[in-house]
Design a protein around this motif. Structure first.
Motif, PDB file in Angstrom:
ATOM      1  N   TRP A  51     -51.257 -61.761  -5.548  1.00  0.00           N
ATOM      2  CA  TRP A  51     -50.173 -61.570  -4.586  1.00  0.00           C
ATOM      3  C   TRP A  51     -49.634 -62.934  -4.171  1.00  0.00           C
ATOM      4  CZ3 TRP A  51     -50.973 -61.469   1.237  1.00  0.00           C
ATOM      5  CH2 TRP A  51     -49.826 -61.025   1.918  1.00  0.00           C
ATOM      6  N   PHE A  52     -48.386 -63.188  -4.490  1.00  0.00           N
ATOM      7  CA  PHE A  52     -47.756 -64.459  -4.149  1.00  0.00           C
ATOM      8  C   PHE A  52     -46.665 -64.225  -3.106  1.00  0.00           C
ATOM      9  CE2 PHE A  52     -49.175 -65.207  -8.613  1.00  0.00           C
ATOM     10  CZ  PHE A  52     -50.186 -66.089  -8.300  1.00  0.00           C
ATOM     11  N   THR A  53     -46.698 -65.046  -2.079  1.00  0.00           N
ATOM     12  CA  THR A  53     -45.773 -64.905  -0.959  1.00  0.00           C
ATOM     13  C   THR A  53     -45.076 -66.232  -0.689  1.00  0.00           C
ATOM     14  OG1 THR A  53     -47.297 -65.614   0.793  1.00  0.00           O
ATOM     15  CG2 THR A  53     -47.460 -63.311   0.062  1.00  0.00           C
ATOM     16  N   TYR A  54     -44.146 -66.191   0.260  1.00  0.00           N
ATOM     17  CA  TYR A  54     -43.591 -67.433   0.779  1.00  0.00           C
ATOM     18  C   TYR A  54     -44.732 -68.354   1.209  1.00  0.00           C
ATOM     19  CZ  TYR A  54     -39.008 -65.100   1.524  1.00  0.00           C
ATOM     20  OH  TYR A  54     -37.821 -64.443   1.400  1.00  0.00           O
ATOM     21  N   ARG A  55     -44.531 -69.640   1.038  1.00  0.00           N
ATOM     22  CA  ARG A  55     -45.479 -70.645   1.542  1.00  0.00           C
ATOM     23  C   ARG A  55     -44.700 -71.731   2.276  1.00  0.00           C
ATOM     24  NH1 ARG A  55     -51.157 -69.387   0.816  1.00  0.00           N
ATOM     25  NH2 ARG A  55     -51.180 -67.829  -0.863  1.00  0.00           N
ATOM     26  N   LYS A  56     -45.399 -72.451   3.135  1.00  0.00           N
ATOM     27  CA  LYS A  56     -44.787 -73.545   3.874  1.00  0.00           C
ATOM     28  C   LYS A  56     -45.694 -74.764   3.817  1.00  0.00           C
ATOM     29  CE  LYS A  56     -46.700 -71.894   8.292  1.00  0.00           C
ATOM     30  NZ  LYS A  56     -46.376 -71.432   9.657  1.00  0.00           N
ATOM     31  N   LYS A  57     -45.088 -75.910   4.062  1.00  0.00           N
ATOM     32  CA  LYS A  57     -45.790 -77.195   4.121  1.00  0.00           C
ATOM     33  C   LYS A  57     -46.407 -77.586   2.777  1.00  0.00           C
ATOM     34  CE  LYS A  57     -46.676 -77.027   9.094  1.00  0.00           C
ATOM     35  NZ  LYS A  57     -47.677 -77.133  10.198  1.00  0.00           N
ATOM     36  N   PHE A  58     -45.687 -77.272   1.679  1.00  0.00           N
ATOM     37  CA  PHE A  58     -46.076 -77.860   0.399  1.00  0.00           C
ATOM     38  C   PHE A  58     -45.242 -79.123   0.184  1.00  0.00           C
ATOM     39  CE2 PHE A  58     -43.379 -74.039  -0.700  1.00  0.00           C
ATOM     40  CZ  PHE A  58     -42.201 -74.712  -1.015  1.00  0.00           C
ATOM     41  N   SER A  59     -45.569 -79.914  -0.825  1.00  0.00           N
ATOM     42  CA  SER A  59     -44.831 -81.152  -1.066  1.00  0.00           C
ATOM     43  C   SER A  59     -43.377 -80.814  -1.390  1.00  0.00           C
ATOM     44  CB  SER A  59     -45.461 -81.928  -2.225  1.00  0.00           C
ATOM     45  OG  SER A  59     -45.440 -81.155  -3.414  1.00  0.00           O
ATOM     46  N   PRO A  60     -42.427 -81.595  -0.875  1.00  0.00           N
ATOM     47  CA  PRO A  60     -41.007 -81.287  -1.079  1.00  0.00           C
ATOM     48  C   PRO A  60     -40.661 -81.150  -2.562  1.00  0.00           C
ATOM     49  CG  PRO A  60     -41.259 -83.013   0.561  1.00  0.00           C
ATOM     50  CD  PRO A  60     -42.617 -82.803  -0.041  1.00  0.00           C
ATOM     51  N   ILE A  61     -39.910 -80.121  -2.894  1.00  0.00           N
ATOM     52  CA  ILE A  61     -39.514 -79.893  -4.287  1.00  0.00           C
ATOM     53  C   ILE A  61     -38.595 -81.015  -4.734  1.00  0.00           C
ATOM     54  CG2 ILE A  61     -38.294 -78.332  -5.841  1.00  0.00           C
ATOM     55  CD1 ILE A  61     -39.175 -76.025  -4.035  1.00  0.00           C
ATOM     56  N   GLY A  63     -39.167 -84.025  -4.550  1.00  0.00           N
ATOM     57  CA  GLY A  63     -39.375 -85.207  -3.718  1.00  0.00           C
ATOM     58  C   GLY A  63     -38.553 -85.225  -2.453  1.00  0.00           C
ATOM     59  N   THR A  64     -37.384 -84.596  -2.479  1.00  0.00           N
ATOM     60  CA  THR A  64     -36.504 -84.628  -1.314  1.00  0.00           C
ATOM     61  C   THR A  64     -36.020 -83.241  -0.899  1.00  0.00           C
ATOM     62  OG1 THR A  64     -34.557 -84.944  -2.724  1.00  0.00           O
ATOM     63  CG2 THR A  64     -35.646 -86.931  -1.885  1.00  0.00           C
ATOM     64  N   GLY A  65     -36.482 -82.202  -1.588  1.00  0.00           N
ATOM     65  CA  GLY A  65     -35.990 -80.855  -1.328  1.00  0.00           C
ATOM     66  C   GLY A  65     -36.837 -80.081  -0.339  1.00  0.00           C
ATOM     67  N   PRO A  66     -36.726 -78.756  -0.376  1.00  0.00           N
ATOM     68  CA  PRO A  66     -37.444 -77.907   0.585  1.00  0.00           C
ATOM     69  C   PRO A  66     -38.956 -78.032   0.469  1.00  0.00           C
ATOM     70  CG  PRO A  66     -35.732 -76.665  -0.569  1.00  0.00           C
ATOM     71  CD  PRO A  66     -35.867 -77.965  -1.277  1.00  0.00           C
ATOM     72  N   SER A  67     -39.645 -77.896   1.578  1.00  0.00           N
ATOM     73  CA  SER A  67     -41.115 -77.864   1.591  1.00  0.00           C
ATOM     74  C   SER A  67     -41.599 -76.463   1.971  1.00  0.00           C
ATOM     75  CB  SER A  67     -41.666 -78.902   2.568  1.00  0.00           C
ATOM     76  OG  SER A  67     -41.149 -78.689   3.866  1.00  0.00           O
ATOM     77  N   SER A  68     -40.699 -75.509   1.956  1.00  0.00           N
ATOM     78  CA  SER A  68     -41.019 -74.095   2.145  1.00  0.00           C
ATOM     79  C   SER A  68     -39.993 -73.281   1.374  1.00  0.00           C
ATOM     80  CB  SER A  68     -40.980 -73.703   3.623  1.00  0.00           C
ATOM     81  OG  SER A  68     -41.068 -72.289   3.781  1.00  0.00           O
ATOM     82  N   ASP A  69     -40.417 -72.132   0.851  1.00  0.00           N
ATOM     83  CA  ASP A  69     -39.463 -71.256   0.156  1.00  0.00           C
ATOM     84  C   ASP A  69     -39.118 -70.031   0.999  1.00  0.00           C
ATOM     85  OD1 ASP A  69     -42.195 -70.403  -0.373  1.00  0.00           O
ATOM     86  OD2 ASP A  69     -41.355 -68.933  -1.758  1.00  0.00           O
TER      87      ASP A  69
END
Length: 378
Positions: A51-61, A63-69
């Motif tokens: 089961w895969f869900t939204y996550r937060k506080k991962f490394s920015p996509i 390098g400069t993009g979102p850190s949550s989906d």
């Protein structure tokens, strides 16, 4: 561990009470259950799906993009789930079950590592979002079922461990000749030599994007959709309601059963090769159900065939259950590559070029409410 087990026992009871008291069978990815006699087996099967869900506080996509989906990645997460199911079947088998009390096989841990929210995980949100740039999607933009299938097809080319062939049908047509050429292909081998020597079959994830109606699902397709979940090769369905992406794993009577990615969890941080804390990768509450008639008509069917014999069996099932019995077909299954199509060339690793500039709003501006999700019409 006792607390974990007690938690699961409570969830089992909630799940069983929530199920309707019916003699109608429950179908989960090709497996059939009687609610009244096989309740625990049914739940064990459902909670064993990754089961895969939204996550937060991962490394920015990038390098400069979102850190949550949160707010944009639901179809990407559903794509991860359908692919993970294929990998579980490939390495562990359809009958494998997850038990929080038992040690899991090393293949299971390695599969989990493929999906961690890190730039070097082959099917991470980072890899999927950046590969989507080549499909015309900015990082942070919503996807439809067909687009996420195209992304998975490209990413699988970089995954040497799983050696998975991903075939995405075109124009509602599955071409047997093309699939056999794709799955028999040896990396680096001269394609002209393939007919001169037998080659191993590479496991196949077959994805069939469809539109089963205009604004809502055409009722004529409902029984055919149910038949897909009954097939032993069933790997689930990508779709949802308008603006909401779900991973459908089965049905009971006139309701679909699905895993919902619209929960935001903390990103799991672990060192390469180390064991993953997997509690958050298995749905720990009642799986959702919805009326089939509420389904958005834009979907993608998924099937996994580990061997050529498995694929041949799937073709026979499609002919018998979907094509010969239906006046209006969900899709076509043909032996030979259509002459008016461009020649089929097995895909090779694409060149990936991302500048880090293809981003939209920062994650701080994206709503984490469950009301704003992607539009399914790809």
């Amino acid at each position: 561990m006792e607390a974990v087990l007690a938690k699961y026992e409570n969830q089992i009871n909630v799940f069983l009470e929530d199920l309707p008291d019916t003699d109608e069978p429950v179908w989960i990815l090709g497996a059939c259950y009687n609610v009244k006699t096989k309740k625990s087996e049914l739940l064990s099967d459902v909670r064993s799906r990754l089961w895969f869900t939204y996550r937060k506080k991962f490394s920015p996509i990038g390098g400069t993009g979102p850190s949550s989906d949160a707010g944009w990645g639901c179809m990407l997460r559903c794509g991860q789930m359908i692919l993970a199911q294929a990998l579980i079947c490939s390495h562990l088998g359809r009958d494998w079950r997850w038990d929080p009390e038992k040690h899991q096989p090393k293949e299971y841990q390695r599969i989990l590592h493929c999906f961690l929210d890190k730039k070097d995980s082959c099917y991470s949100i980072h890899q999927m979002a950046q590969m989507g740039v080549g499909e015309g999607k900015s990082v942070g933009e919503w996807y439809g079922p067909n687009t996420v299938a195209q992304v998975l097809k490209k990413l699988a080319l970089f995954d040497d461990w799983n050696s998975l062939s991903v075939y995405v049908s075109m124009d509602n047509t599955v071409v047997i000749e093309d699939i056999k050429k794709l799955c028999a292909r040896a990396d680096g081998a001269d394609l002209q030599l393939q007919s001169q020597r037998p080659l191993d079959w590479r496991p196949l994830l077959l994805v069939i994007p469809l539109r089963m109606g205009i604004n809502s699902i055409n009722p004529v397709y409902i029984q055919a959709l149910k038949e897909c979940f009954k097939m032993p090769q069933s790997c689930g369905v990508l779709g949802g309601k308008p603006n909401l992406a779900y991973y459908f794993i089965g049905f009971i009577d006139d309701e679909l059963i699905y895993l919902d990615p619209h929960t935001t969890q903390q990103a799991v941080d672990t060192e390469s090769g180390s064991a993953v804390d997997d509690q958050s990768f298995h749905c720990q509450r009642t799986p959702h159900r919805m009326k089939i008639t509420s389904l958005d008509p834009s979907v993608a069917l998924g099937f996994f065939c580990k061997s050529e014999e498995d694929f041949d069996s799937w073709c026979d099932l499609v002919q018998q259950e979907l094509l010969k019995k239906r006046n209006l077909r969900m899709f076509e299954l043909v032996e030979k590559h259509p002459s008016h199509w461009p020649p089929f060339v097995p895909p090779t690793k694409p060149e990936v070029q991302t500048t880090g500039a293809e981003f939209i709003e920062s994650p701080d501006k994206l709503s984490e409410s469950e009301e704003e999700f992607e539009i399914l019409n790809a």
